[in-house]
Motif scaffolding. Structure first.
Motif, short mmCIF file in Angstrom:
data_model
loop_
_atom_site.label_atom_id
_atom_site.label_comp_id
_atom_site.label_asym_id
_atom_site.label_seq_id
_atom_site.Cartn_x
_atom_site.Cartn_y
_atom_site.Cartn_z
N ARG A 131 0.93 -1.22 0.04
CA ARG A 131 0.08 0.02 -0.14
C ARG A 131 0.93 1.20 -0.09
N LEU A 132 0.37 2.30 -0.69
CA LEU A 132 1.03 3.54 -0.61
C LEU A 132 0.23 4.61 -0.02
N ALA A 133 0.69 5.21 0.95
CA ALA A 133 0.26 6.61 1.50
C ALA A 133 0.22 7.84 0.68
N LEU A 134 -0.69 8.50 0.33
CA LEU A 134 -0.12 9.52 -0.48
C LEU A 134 -0.44 11.12 0.05
N ALA A 135 0.05 12.09 -0.54
CA ALA A 135 0.10 13.30 -0.01
C ALA A 135 -1.25 13.84 0.25
N ASP A 136 -2.34 13.32 -0.75
CA ASP A 136 -3.85 13.84 -0.62
C ASP A 136 -4.61 13.18 0.39
N GLY A 137 -3.94 12.02 1.11
CA GLY A 137 -4.40 11.49 2.21
C GLY A 137 -5.21 9.97 1.87
#
Length: 427
Positions: A131-137
């Protein structure tokens, strides 16, 4: 004797399930997806849940998923029948700053996860997933196709390799994934591209290495099934299939599938069996039934937990490593796991109940106990029994090559485990 068409169909579906579940996060989502397709309602832990009896539900927490069905006749003291399993498997996890390399090779910096058979990962095509946690939440799942390989040193350069070989956990486990300069390459960009996102937006990641080969049926009379992550996706898949089938007629019990993460590390996390996830769900389920604290404890006292994880089939080349009398054989049925030191939670009452569910399902079963000179592993059974006080039985299927990148099971055992799980869920 050839396996049944139903068992072959089950194995084929398991191959699909494993292919869709290269990480624990993918496995939890695949559980939810399949159950939603079957009519279950996915719930959000931050939202209000239905406050009345009835309904079929699933909730995902990180790499774990719990699903249940509340019969229309359920009351405040209706017991639960929980099938517990786990979504994670031994292997490798990406380190921070994962793009490394030397001598013109691009490599991945990985950390050993759990207790894999390291040598089994050599010379096979591997993929990245997680999983990737992105800057936009947002948090998105990502999985590449075949991308990496852990190449073994040629025998010409290590003439004594067949006399004894141990892979160094740091220097020998960094797989190659390309050619070039590591300063200008980005492994995370490969993972991001597979999810259709910009690598520059990644703020955090949990990614593991998984075998890229699909599970396969083979052997005389199609007896064998080989795949990565059978420990413990074989149990998770059996539980999903059984829950979908059993909830159409369940009465008198609340069937629950609990697929936990981090079992290979000891289960101590918010999504592991030692954490609060199952208890959190059960508290809310019984609140919807109007149960007070006393009534929920009465329900727990009448409840069962079937802790399902793989065990060891007797090995034809190393039979001396097994108990000299109790020697379960792959293809001869699911196993009841027993240990005097409570590494497994099975007791006499639980053993009798297990025999009853197997009889109800028309399934032959076996027993497993360790050789006294070989330390016994453990699983989630004693953990959840300690945490919740629900009577627990440890069971599973016998396999060979446990903790290998590719494990070996019996086609008939896989199907039989699901049949017993269905009988268990039905009460």
């Amino acid at each position: 004797m050839p396996v049944s068409p139903a068992a072959l169909a089950h194995a084929t579906d398991l191959a699909d399930f494993v292919a869709a579940s290269p990480s624990s996060y993918h496995a939890a989502e695949e559980v939810a997806r399949r159950l939603e397709d079957a009519g279950f309602v996915r719930l959000d832990e931050t939202a209000e849940w239905p406050a009345q009896p009835g309904g079929r539900f699933v909730v995902v927490r990180d790499g774990a998923a719990i699903a249940w069905a509340v019969p229309s006749d359920a009351v405040a003291t209706t017991p639960v029948h929980v099938l517990g399993a786990h979504t994670d498997s031994p292997g490798f996890k990406l380190k921070p700053q994962p793009t490394i390399g030397t001598k013109g090779w691009l490599q991945a910096a990985v950390e050993v996860y759990g207790g894999p058979l390291l040598n089994s990962w050599l010379d096979r095509e591997l993929r990245l997933a997680g999983r990737l946690a992105l800057a936009d939440g947002r948090v998105v799942l990502a999985a590449t196709g075949p991308l990496l390989r852990l190449p073994q040193l040629a025998i010409h350069l290590d003439r004594g390799v067949n006399d004894g070989f141990a892979l160094d956990k740091q220097t020998g486990t960094q797989p190659v994934w390309g050619l070039g300069d590591a300063e200008s390459a980005d492994l995370l960009a490969e993972l991001a591209d597979s999810a259709g996102v910009d690598a520059a937006e990644i703020r955090g990641f949990d990614a593991v290495v998984a075998d890229a080969a699909r599970g396969a049926v083979f052997g005389k009379d199609d007896a064998f099934f080989a795949s990565g992550r059978l420990d413990d996706l074989a149990s998770v898949h059996a539980g999903v299939v059984a829950l979908i089938e059993a909830t159409e007629s369940a009465s008198g019990v609340i069937p629950v599938l609990a697929a936990f993460d981090h079992e290979e590390l000891g289960s101590e996390s918010r999504s592991g069996a030692a954490g609060p996830f199952l208890e959190d769900v059960l508290v809310r389920v019984y609140a919807a039934l109007g149960a007070d604290a006393s009534e929920q404890r009465r329900a727990h006292a009448a409840s069962w937990h079937l802790s399902s994880d793989v065990g060891h089939s007797v090995h034809p080349n190393f039979a001396h490593k097994h108990d000299p009398v109790v020697q379960p054989l792959l293809g001869s049925g699911p196993i009841l796991k027993i240990n005097a030191n409570q590494r497994y939670a099975t007791d006499a009452v639980g053993a009798a109940a297990w025999v009853g569910w197997c009889t109800q399902a028309g399934v032959s079963a076996q027993e497993f106990v360790s050789n006294n000179a070989v330390p016994c592993g453990s699983t989630i059974g004693p953990i959840t029994a300690t945490r919740l006080g629900i009577r627990t039985v440890d069971v599973g299927i016998p396999i060979l090559s446990m903790h290998s990148a590719r494990e070996l099971a019996g086609v008939s055992d896989l199907h039989d485990l699901s049949r017993v799980a269905r009988a268990f869920f039905a009460g």
